[in-house]
Design an enzyme around this catalytic site. Structure first.
Site, short mmCIF file in Angstrom:
data_model
loop_
_atom_site.label_atom_id
_atom_site.label_comp_id
_atom_site.label_asym_id
_atom_site.label_seq_id
_atom_site.Cartn_x
_atom_site.Cartn_y
_atom_site.Cartn_z
N CYS A 118 29.46 -25.26 71.93
CA CYS A 118 28.16 -25.16 72.59
C CYS A 118 27.09 -25.94 71.82
CB CYS A 118 27.77 -23.69 72.69
SG CYS A 118 26.06 -23.45 73.20
N GLY A 161 20.49 -19.42 73.69
CA GLY A 161 20.37 -18.12 73.03
C GLY A 161 21.32 -17.07 73.53
N SER A 193 24.38 -12.92 80.35
CA SER A 193 25.66 -13.36 79.81
C SER A 193 25.64 -13.18 78.29
CB SER A 193 25.86 -14.83 80.17
OG SER A 193 27.03 -15.31 79.55
N SER A 216 31.20 -13.84 77.86
CA SER A 216 31.85 -15.12 77.53
C SER A 216 33.10 -14.80 76.74
CB SER A 216 30.92 -15.98 76.66
OG SER A 216 29.78 -16.30 77.37
N CYS A 335 26.69 -25.75 81.44
CA CYS A 335 26.85 -24.64 80.50
C CYS A 335 27.24 -25.19 79.14
CB CYS A 335 27.98 -23.72 80.97
SG CYS A 335 27.51 -22.79 82.41
S1 SF4 Z 1 25.92 -17.45 72.50
FE1 SF4 Z 1 25.64 -18.88 74.21
S2 SF4 Z 1 23.96 -20.23 73.54
FE2 SF4 Z 1 24.68 -19.14 71.72
S3 SF4 Z 1 26.15 -20.54 70.77
FE3 SF4 Z 1 27.31 -19.14 72.09
S4 SF4 Z 1 27.48 -20.18 74.09
FE4 SF4 Z 1 25.84 -21.20 72.91
#
Ligand code: SF4
Length: 344
Positions: A118, A161, A193, A216, A335
């Site tokens: 990410c 975030g 999320s 996630s 994303c």
């Molecule tokens: S929590 Fe979401 S924004 Fe934070 S590093 Fe992981 S995927 Fe990226």
């Protein structure tokens, strides 16, 4: 100066009392902010100039200064970079579908979770957003869409975030936008999320909110998940899934599991089978999306065939699964692609 969007209705009503104004002025201000989308004190022509001046002197209306806007080639995705009052930057994305306008907003500037694929995780954590800064992203796009005679239909907390790492401000913002006397945006049209912060999931469960919950997940075994999402070391998969099962049992609501399909990493039949066995019997849905590229990660998106195969395996176990379309890749608005260069 405090942001006006940081205040809930009763705080505005208290201010009116403090300023010697009748309480109905609070209703006028609330209506102006969240029904008319007025974004500066001068717009409030229905209140006396003296009160407009007090608002201007004591409260900040400009939460976000638009730095840049990028439109995807197909015109369906708009990504905006906003500068906050302290000079930090955040991004928000509008995705237009046939019958929906989904807004993906940020809850923090940067992120401390460090998910390896990410771009936001790669930039590190800057600070939490206030509830007003979260609300202001929705109000910005609401005004933009109103000019086209259109509305925001869904809001997902999947931008920069980890929303559960900024729990009070995130839920405070949702409560403000949910107020029937104001913006009146139904709780079921929000999705939070999370990477799986178990204590926050338990708190969210106890609050029995109508907001949608997405996790996630991205891997079905701890070693692989920890290599992708460092938070897994603290909150391993089985503990996370126990919290999810409890959430479903207590709220009766379905959970969505997000899965970024990475070629030959987590798109294998073995991962699909392991996942299906872990989710068996749960009221859930698996949302897969081929990985969006980010500069600091070498993993590649899965192929269409491998994604289909992954879905087939889950289908075979009776686990509902969709393969989502990637959106806004040409403007790095997909994303895991939100990042602010030069330190944010
Ligand atoms: S929590 Fe979401 S924004 Fe934070 S590093 Fe992981 S995927 Fe990226």
């Amino acid at each position: 100066m405090r942001l006006i969007y940081d205040l809930n209705f009763s705080e505005i009503a208290s201010l009116m009392v403090e300023w010697g104004e009748p309480v109905y002025r609070a209703h006028q201000i609330w209506n102006g902010l969240y029904r008319q989308y007025w974004n500066s004190p001068e717009r409030f022509t229905n209140i006396p100039t003296s009160l407009r001046n007090l608002l201007a002197e004591n409260l900040e209306f400009k939460a976000l200064a638009l730095a840049t806007t990028l439109n995807s080639a197909d015109g369906q995705t708009v990504k905006s970079l906003f500068k906050l009052q302290d000079g930090k930057f955040i991004e928000a994305v509008l995705m237009r579908y046939e019958k929906r306008n989904t807004l993906c907003i940020s809850s923090q500037a940067g992120c401390a979770m460090g998910c390896v694929f990410c771009a936001t995780g790669q930039m590190g954590f800057k600070r939490n957003l206030s509830s007003g800064e979260i609300v202001a992203q929705v109000m910005y796009y609401s005004l933009l869409l109103r000019e086209e005679d259109n509305v925001v239909t869904n809001v997902v907390l999947m931008g920069m975030g980890e929303p559960f790492n900024n729990y009070d401000n995130t839920l405070g913002a949702i409560d403000r936008l949910n107020d029937p006397k104001g913006y009146n945006f139904g709780a079921r049209r929000f999705t939070i999320s999370t990477v799986g912060l178990i204590p926050a999931i338990r708190r969210f469960t106890a609050e029995k909110r109508q907001i949608n919950l997405a996790i996630s997940l991205h891997a079905a075994e701890d070693a692989l998940r920890t290599s992708m999402l460092p938070v897994n070391k603290r909150y391993p998969i089985d503990d996370l899934l126990t919290a999810c099962r409890d959430y479903i049992a207590i709220t009766g609501r379905r959970i969505t599991f997000e899965w970024a399909l990475i070629n030959e990493v987590n798109d294998t039949p073995e991962q699909a089978i392991m996942l299906a066995k872990k989710l068996k019997g749960m009221l859930c849905h698996v949302n897969t999306i081929p990985l969006n590229p980010s500069p600091g990660y070498s993993g590649q998106a899965t192929t269409r065939e491998r994604a289909e195969k992954f879905k087939q395996i889950l289908d075979g176990y009776g686990i509902p699964c969709t393969i989502r379309l990637r959106r806004g890749i040409d403007i790095m608005a997909g994303c895991g692609q939100l990042v602010v260069k030069n330190g944010g």
